[in-house]
Design a protein around this motif. Structure first.
Motif, PDB file in Angstrom:
ATOM      1  N   ALA A 152       0.839  -1.205   0.000  1.00 43.52           N
ATOM      2  CA  ALA A 152       0.000   0.000   0.000  1.00 43.52           C
ATOM      3  C   ALA A 152       0.871   1.250   0.000  1.00 43.52           C
ATOM      4  N   GLU A 153       1.985   1.204   0.742  1.00 41.23           N
ATOM      5  CA  GLU A 153       2.884   2.362   0.815  1.00 41.23           C
ATOM      6  C   GLU A 153       3.545   2.615  -0.542  1.00 41.23           C
ATOM      7  N   GLU A 154       3.974   1.534  -1.211  1.00 36.49           N
ATOM      8  CA  GLU A 154       4.602   1.687  -2.528  1.00 36.49           C
ATOM      9  C   GLU A 154       3.603   2.223  -3.550  1.00 36.49           C
ATOM     10  N   GLU A 155       2.372   1.743  -3.502  1.00 39.04           N
ATOM     11  CA  GLU A 155       1.346   2.220  -4.433  1.00 39.04           C
ATOM     12  C   GLU A 155       1.106   3.714  -4.234  1.00 39.04           C
ATOM     13  N   SER A 156       1.108   4.164  -2.977  1.00 35.22           N
ATOM     14  CA  SER A 156       0.908   5.583  -2.689  1.00 35.22           C
ATOM     15  C   SER A 156       2.043   6.424  -3.275  1.00 35.22           C
TER      16      SER A 156
ATOM     17  N   LEU B  94      -3.018   4.753 -14.169  1.00 33.95           N
ATOM     18  CA  LEU B  94      -2.677   4.911 -12.756  1.00 33.95           C
ATOM     19  C   LEU B  94      -2.971   3.633 -11.979  1.00 33.95           C
ATOM     20  N   ASP B  95      -4.097   2.979 -12.277  1.00 29.50           N
ATOM     21  CA  ASP B  95      -4.438   1.732 -11.585  1.00 29.50           C
ATOM     22  C   ASP B  95      -3.435   0.631 -11.922  1.00 29.50           C
ATOM     23  N   ASP B  96      -3.038   0.553 -13.202  1.00 27.61           N
ATOM     24  CA  ASP B  96      -2.102  -0.498 -13.624  1.00 27.61           C
ATOM     25  C   ASP B  96      -0.742  -0.316 -12.963  1.00 27.61           C
ATOM     26  N   ILE B  97      -0.188   0.874 -13.081  1.00 24.01           N
ATOM     27  CA  ILE B  97       1.162   1.105 -12.563  1.00 24.01           C
ATOM     28  C   ILE B  97       1.189   0.996 -11.039  1.00 24.01           C
ATOM     29  N   GLY B  98       0.045   1.237 -10.400  1.00 20.30           N
ATOM     30  CA  GLY B  98      -0.039   1.109  -8.943  1.00 20.30           C
ATOM     31  C   GLY B  98       0.183  -0.308  -8.452  1.00 20.30           C
ATOM     32  N   THR B  99      -0.014  -1.310  -9.334  1.00 20.57           N
ATOM     33  CA  THR B  99       0.237  -2.704  -8.953  1.00 20.57           C
ATOM     34  C   THR B  99       1.704  -3.084  -9.063  1.00 20.57           C
ATOM     35  N   GLY B 100       2.529  -2.166  -9.577  1.00 24.43           N
ATOM     36  CA  GLY B 100       3.950  -2.459  -9.764  1.00 24.43           C
ATOM     37  C   GLY B 100       4.267  -3.034 -11.118  1.00 24.43           C
ATOM     38  N   ILE B 101       3.286  -2.980 -12.032  1.00 27.51           N
ATOM     39  CA  ILE B 101       3.459  -3.509 -13.388  1.00 27.51           C
ATOM     40  C   ILE B 101       3.059  -2.417 -14.379  1.00 27.51           C
ATOM     41  N   SER B 102       3.879  -2.203 -15.403  1.00 27.18           N
ATOM     42  CA  SER B 102       3.535  -1.192 -16.403  1.00 27.18           C
ATOM     43  C   SER B 102       4.185  -1.549 -17.728  1.00 27.18           C
ATOM     44  N   CYS B 103       3.925  -0.724 -18.729  1.00 31.24           N
ATOM     45  CA  CYS B 103       4.588  -0.905 -20.029  1.00 31.24           C
ATOM     46  C   CYS B 103       5.319   0.380 -20.395  1.00 31.24           C
ATOM     47  N   HIS B 104       6.157   0.301 -21.424  1.00 32.12           N
ATOM     48  CA  HIS B 104       6.974   1.442 -21.849  1.00 32.12           C
ATOM     49  C   HIS B 104       7.223   1.288 -23.338  1.00 32.12           C
ATOM     50  N   HIS B 105       6.631   2.176 -24.129  1.00 32.98           N
ATOM     51  CA  HIS B 105       6.821   2.110 -25.581  1.00 32.98           C
ATOM     52  C   HIS B 105       6.563   3.475 -26.198  1.00 32.98           C
ATOM     53  N   ALA B 106       6.874   3.607 -27.482  1.00 33.54           N
ATOM     54  CA  ALA B 106       6.803   4.902 -28.158  1.00 33.54           C
ATOM     55  C   ALA B 106       5.384   5.398 -28.370  1.00 33.54           C
ATOM     56  N   GLY B 107       4.391   4.527 -28.149  1.00 32.03           N
ATOM     57  CA  GLY B 107       3.008   4.957 -28.292  1.00 32.03           C
ATOM     58  C   GLY B 107       2.475   5.696 -27.080  1.00 32.03           C
ATOM     59  N   MET B 108       3.285   5.759 -26.017  1.00 30.10           N
ATOM     60  CA  MET B 108       2.883   6.469 -24.789  1.00 30.10           C
ATOM     61  C   MET B 108       3.397   7.901 -24.842  1.00 30.10           C
TER      62      MET B 108
ATOM     63  N   GLU C  80       9.716   5.328 -15.811  1.00 26.16           N
ATOM     64  CA  GLU C  80      11.164   5.256 -15.614  1.00 26.16           C
ATOM     65  C   GLU C  80      11.542   5.590 -14.175  1.00 26.16           C
ATOM     66  N   GLU C  81      10.971   6.667 -13.632  1.00 24.07           N
ATOM     67  CA  GLU C  81      11.312   7.067 -12.264  1.00 24.07           C
ATOM     68  C   GLU C  81      10.856   6.015 -11.263  1.00 24.07           C
ATOM     69  N   CYS C  82       9.646   5.495 -11.437  1.00 23.20           N
ATOM     70  CA  CYS C  82       9.131   4.483 -10.511  1.00 23.20           C
ATOM     71  C   CYS C  82       9.964   3.203 -10.579  1.00 23.20           C
ATOM     72  N   PHE C  83      10.422   2.838 -11.757  1.00 24.40           N
ATOM     73  CA  PHE C  83      11.227   1.620 -11.909  1.00 24.40           C
ATOM     74  C   PHE C  83      12.596   1.791 -11.258  1.00 24.40           C
ATOM     75  N   VAL C  84      13.243   2.930 -11.522  1.00 25.07           N
ATOM     76  CA  VAL C  84      14.572   3.180 -10.959  1.00 25.07           C
ATOM     77  C   VAL C  84      14.518   3.214  -9.430  1.00 25.07           C
ATOM     78  N   LYS C  85      13.403   3.689  -8.878  1.00 23.91           N
ATOM     79  CA  LYS C  85      13.255   3.751  -7.418  1.00 23.91           C
ATOM     80  C   LYS C  85      12.769   2.435  -6.821  1.00 23.91           C
ATOM     81  N   GLY C  86      12.606   1.407  -7.655  1.00 26.39           N
ATOM     82  CA  GLY C  86      12.231   0.096  -7.152  1.00 26.39           C
ATOM     83  C   GLY C  86      10.764  -0.053  -6.810  1.00 26.39           C
ATOM     84  N   LEU C  87       9.947   0.878  -7.258  1.00 27.23           N
ATOM     85  CA  LEU C  87       8.514   0.828  -6.951  1.00 27.23           C
ATOM     86  C   LEU C  87       7.765  -0.011  -7.980  1.00 27.23           C
ATOM     87  N   VAL C  88       8.080   0.189  -9.259  1.00 29.66           N
ATOM     88  CA  VAL C  88       7.536  -0.674 -10.313  1.00 29.66           C
ATOM     89  C   VAL C  88       8.498  -1.846 -10.459  1.00 29.66           C
TER      90      VAL C  88
END
Length: 850
Positions: A293-297, A324-338, A347-355
């Motif tokens: 819950a803390e990481e999602e916040s 927002l709901d998807d990335i809150g679970t710690g799972i996301s995608c990253h591509h040129a269509g975003m 990128e920031e969430c991944f580098v900080k170990g949250l995603v």
């Protein structure tokens, strides 16, 4: 400059690696340097040292990258390091603090500065060329060579590359065209990489993972397992339908496998944007949650900060709340269509170990700093637009380079999944590949041609083209001859300048002698080469010395010399009491690694053993060598040098390289079309010189034939979008929607012009420009008219593609406004650029819209 390095190293919290120290020593010796090392090995530290040394000397530093996304990241990183006031950013559509002492830019921007003879190049000390292996890229590659060849040779280069097998060849080319360039190669990854092979075994119902290679050999157990994996009958019921024993693991099974083996965080590479989105959806349906819950916040706070400028309509159009709901679970995608702000939040969430898991396309592998514990490659084949082909060793290395976080992981993991179209031997081959050969993709473009004509004579243009890496790989003797010719021309320029200054009647005899002697010494130093044995009478060396390298810098020629007693000395004009005398030559040890003790030891041994002209040695010892003041600048020397240059030019002209031949094909077409007359640019040619675009000639033909005249802002952006938009997969997916009949009519004219140019290119065997496409015309006109994002996007048009096209369109509109002689078109283009630079498009100006 020793104090600079001591101060720089004192700020580190760790000991630099040997290859980093070697590169710093080369930089201290005023040499350019090529550093080829694995991803994540610490090449950035070398770049930062090059910048620090330039700043300490009061010189500017440029940091160039292949794509805008990487430029933006480096801008932020260097801003944190040096302070935001000291770092600037210049991309095609954006400029921030452009006069700063440290400026980050795309390589194209630096190339454009060189062609424009920009004053921003004044006082430039060092250029960092990041991801220099991009010079093999078909579209962007030629730009690297243009920069390397035409940048002032006194500017130091720090070239950073992935591990390539022919680094010595690249270094030899760089040394030939720019002077001493040391090659520093590091093949050892900072984090050990283990390759795995994963599959779902339908017989056991389990997802299984094995080492791909054991003791340097293919895993024999996997080979036996796969050999027995023939299709069997369908399990359950009486059906005899054949099923595969093995299948690729599903996306949720992949995450479960990674979690069970403590391999998170991980990047899963999937070569399809839609499949990246589907992967996240399948994990959501499976109910996978990897955050507390803390990481999602914390994730929600980061995303909100990146997206605070979005309006409610933008959020609806972008499906922000689903993201927002998807990335809150710690799972996301990253591509040129975003859109950039979504990608930056990931990128920031991944580098900080949250995603913990990111499903990404291969664009993530290009430079962006997102290391992971594990990398999964879902398929080892990639669709080229025509067929599927196995990944190249360079692509596999780039992707798996993200595995292993320095300081956090002892081992990085690269996992390849079972696929019916790729056999295990091919998987092993990629796992064992360590490097790839760098090949030139250099080809003359229309913009390059007119800028060459504008800046150089015919011979001068051929001279520059003959210095290309493409020509070097085809025939290195041509490049060597051209480099020698360039050095002789510089010597002549030095002599002529000195002769002019000597004609000044205000100079007294002492000043005349000093000026003449300085020029003679400088020319004498320029004539020496690595491997030459030289007799010196200088303040720091008296007797024989072996030249290891030469470097041309703003302070003059610097020789790096080894003495018989293994001392390494720098010798410059100011150190000499008499002219240096060449007394012989030896082959330097191979590989050329002047920072290594073994190299210095062997070089000194060869110097001691070498036979030299004893009369030269005695003359130096008896202090009767040619005194500096006895060699004034003379008309005879100038005439001799001019004659030598003429002979070299004639010889070079008769063996012009293959690149020069392709260049003349381009020039002849431009002459036929009225851009060049008698090696002089026409008005059309001047316009083309200022248009930097993939279809540069088509753009200018459209401008000059009046296709853009008398259009409203909305119609102008719609018409120009046809030169920008490239549908994914090569098909619009339906009939084109036109915002007006006028736009459709103008597009038909563009099509005819394009077809005519393509036929001319085809007849000459040239690269064919991309055909125009009206697939974005309706949406672009709507955006210029002020429509909200929700009325622009549709399932066929992703937010990232739309934003990127608008940024490219803004760049093209500004180029047109700058180059056109039509005042009405200039005004409309300026208004049009402002009209579409709003909302998510404006927000991307400083974002990762590469």
């Amino acid at each position: 400059m020793t104090n600079v390095r001591e101060d720089f190293l004192s700020r580190l919290t760790y000991q630099p690696d040997t290859f980093q120290v070697k590169a710093m020593e080369s930089i201290d010796a005023d040499a350019s340097v090529l550093v080829a090392a694995p991803t994540g090995s610490g090449k950035t530290l070398i770049a930062e040292y090059g910048i620090a040394r330039a700043r300490a000397a009061g010189l500017r530093a440029f940091y160039t990258t292949p794509i805008k996304a990487l430029s933006n990241q480096k801008f932020r990183d260097l801003g944190e390091l040096y302070g935001v006031r000291n770092v600037g950013l210049i991309t095609g559509d954006n400029a921030i603090n452009a006069e700063a002492p440290v400026v980050v830019m795309t390589t194209e921007v630096l190339r454009n500065m060189i062609y424009a003879s920009s004053s921003r190049l004044d006082n430039l000390g060092v250029v960092i060329l990041d991801e220099v292996h991009y010079l093999q890229d078909a579209y962007r590659g030629p730009v690297w060579e243009e920069v390397i060849i035409q940048l002032d040779p006194e500017v130091q280069l720090v070239c950073l590359s992935a591990t390539v097998s022919n680094a010595d060849e690249v270094g030899e080319w760089l040394s030939t065209v720019r002077g001493r360039t040391d090659v520093v190669v590091e093949t050892t990854r900072p984090i050990e990489l283990t390759n795995h092979f994963a599959l779902h075994n339908n017989a056991s119902g389990r997802t299984e993972m094995y080492h791909t290679v054991i003791n340097g050999e293919p895993n024999a157990h996997v080979q036996r397992l796969l050999a027995g994996g023939r299709p069997g009958p369908q399990r359950g019921g009486g059906s005899q339908k054949k099923v595969r024993r093995f299948t690729p693991p599903t996306r949720p099974e992949i995450i479960e496998l990674l979690e069970d083996n403590n391999m998170l965080p991980a990047i899963v590479f999937i070569f399809s944007r839609a499949q990246c989105e589907d992967a996240v959806t399948s994990c959501m349906r499976a109910g996978i949650v990897l955050t507390s819950a803390e990481e999602e916040s914390k994730i929600r706070e980061i995303v909100e900060r990146h997206c605070e400028s979005l309006t409610e309509d933008d959020r609806t159009a972008l499906e922000y709340h689903f993201f927002l709901d998807d990335i809150g679970t710690g799972i996301s995608c990253h591509h040129a269509g975003m859109i950039p702000m979504f990608k930056e939040a990931v990128e920031e969430c991944f580098v900080k170990g949250l995603v913990k898991v990111v499903f990404a396309t291969e664009t993530l592998a290009v430079g962006i700093n997102m290391p992971a514990r594990a990398v999964v490659i879902e398929k080892l084949t990639k669709y080229t637009g025509e067929h599927h082909q196995l990944l190249r060793a360079s692509e596999f290395t780039q992707l798996t380079g993200r595995a292993g976080r320095r300081g956090l992981d002892e081992i990085g993991h690269a996992i390849s999944l079972w696929n019916p179209f790729v056999n295990f031997d091919q998987v092993v081959g990629l796992a064992l590949s360590r490097s790839f050969r760098l090949s030139s993709a250099f080809r003359p473009t229309f913009n390059m041609a007119v800028n060459m004509v504008r800046r150089h004579s015919t011979d001068g243009a051929h001279h520059i083209l003959n210095l290309s890496f493409a020509q070097f790989q085809a025939d290195r003797d041509v490049v060597t001859s051209e480099a020698t010719l360039e050095k002789r021309r510089r010597e002549l320029s030095l002599l002529e300048k000195a002769q002019s200054e000597l004609s000044n009647e205000d100079l007294n005899e002492s000043d005349r002698n000093l000026l003449a002697s300085n020029v003679e010494v400088e020319i004498a130093l320029r004539g020496l080469r690595p491997g030459d044995i030289v007799m010196f009478d200088a303040s720091n060396i008296r007797g024989r010395g072996l030249i290891l390298s030469t470097a041309a810098r703003r302070s003059g020629i610097r020789l790096t010399v080894v003495t018989p007693t293994r001392k390494i000395l720098d010798v410059m004009a100011k150190d000499l009491r008499s002219l240096p005398v060449r007394a012989g030559q030896v082959d330097l040890p191979v590989p050329f690694e002047p920072a290594r003790t073994e190299f210095i030891k062997e070089s000194a041994a060869r110097l001691v053993k070498a036979r030299i002209d004893e009369t030269i040695g005695r003359a130096i010892e008896e202090n009767v060598g040619p005194r500096v003041s006895e060699s004034p600048v003379s008309s005879k020397n100038i005439r001799r040098l001019r004659k030598e240059i003429e002979q070299m030019e004639s010889s070079t002209r008769h063996r012009a390289g293959s690149v020069g031949a392709r260049f003349m094909d381009v020039v002849e077409l431009l002459e036929d079309l009225g851009y060049i007359e008698n090696w002089t640019l026409t008005e059309k040619g001047e316009t083309l010189a200022g248009i930097f675009h993939e279809s540069d000639l088509l753009v200018v033909e459209v401008m000059n034939r009046g296709v853009l005249d008398n259009l409203s802002v909305n119609d102008l952006v719609a018409v120009l979008s046809t030169l920008i938009f490239e549908p994914r997969g090569g098909d619009n997916g339906g009939p084109t929607r036109w915002p007006s009949d006028l736009v459709r009519q103008r597009f038909k004219r563009i099509e005819k012009i394009s077809e005519s140019l393509q036929e001319a290119q085809r007849q000459r065997g040239m690269h064919i420009h991309r055909a125009p496409n009206g697939g974005l015309a309706h949406e672009t006109a709507g955006w210029a008219a002020g429509k909200p994002l929700s009325r622009i996007l549709d399932p066929e048009l992703t937010p990232g593609d739309f934003v990127r096209c608008m940024r490219q369109l803004i760049d093209l509109l500004r180029q047109i406004a700058t180059t056109t002689h039509n005042e009405a078109l200039r005004s409309t283009a300026e208004d049009a650029a402002r009209s579409i630079n709003r909302g998510v498009v404006a927000a991307a100006q400083g974002g990762s819209g590469g």
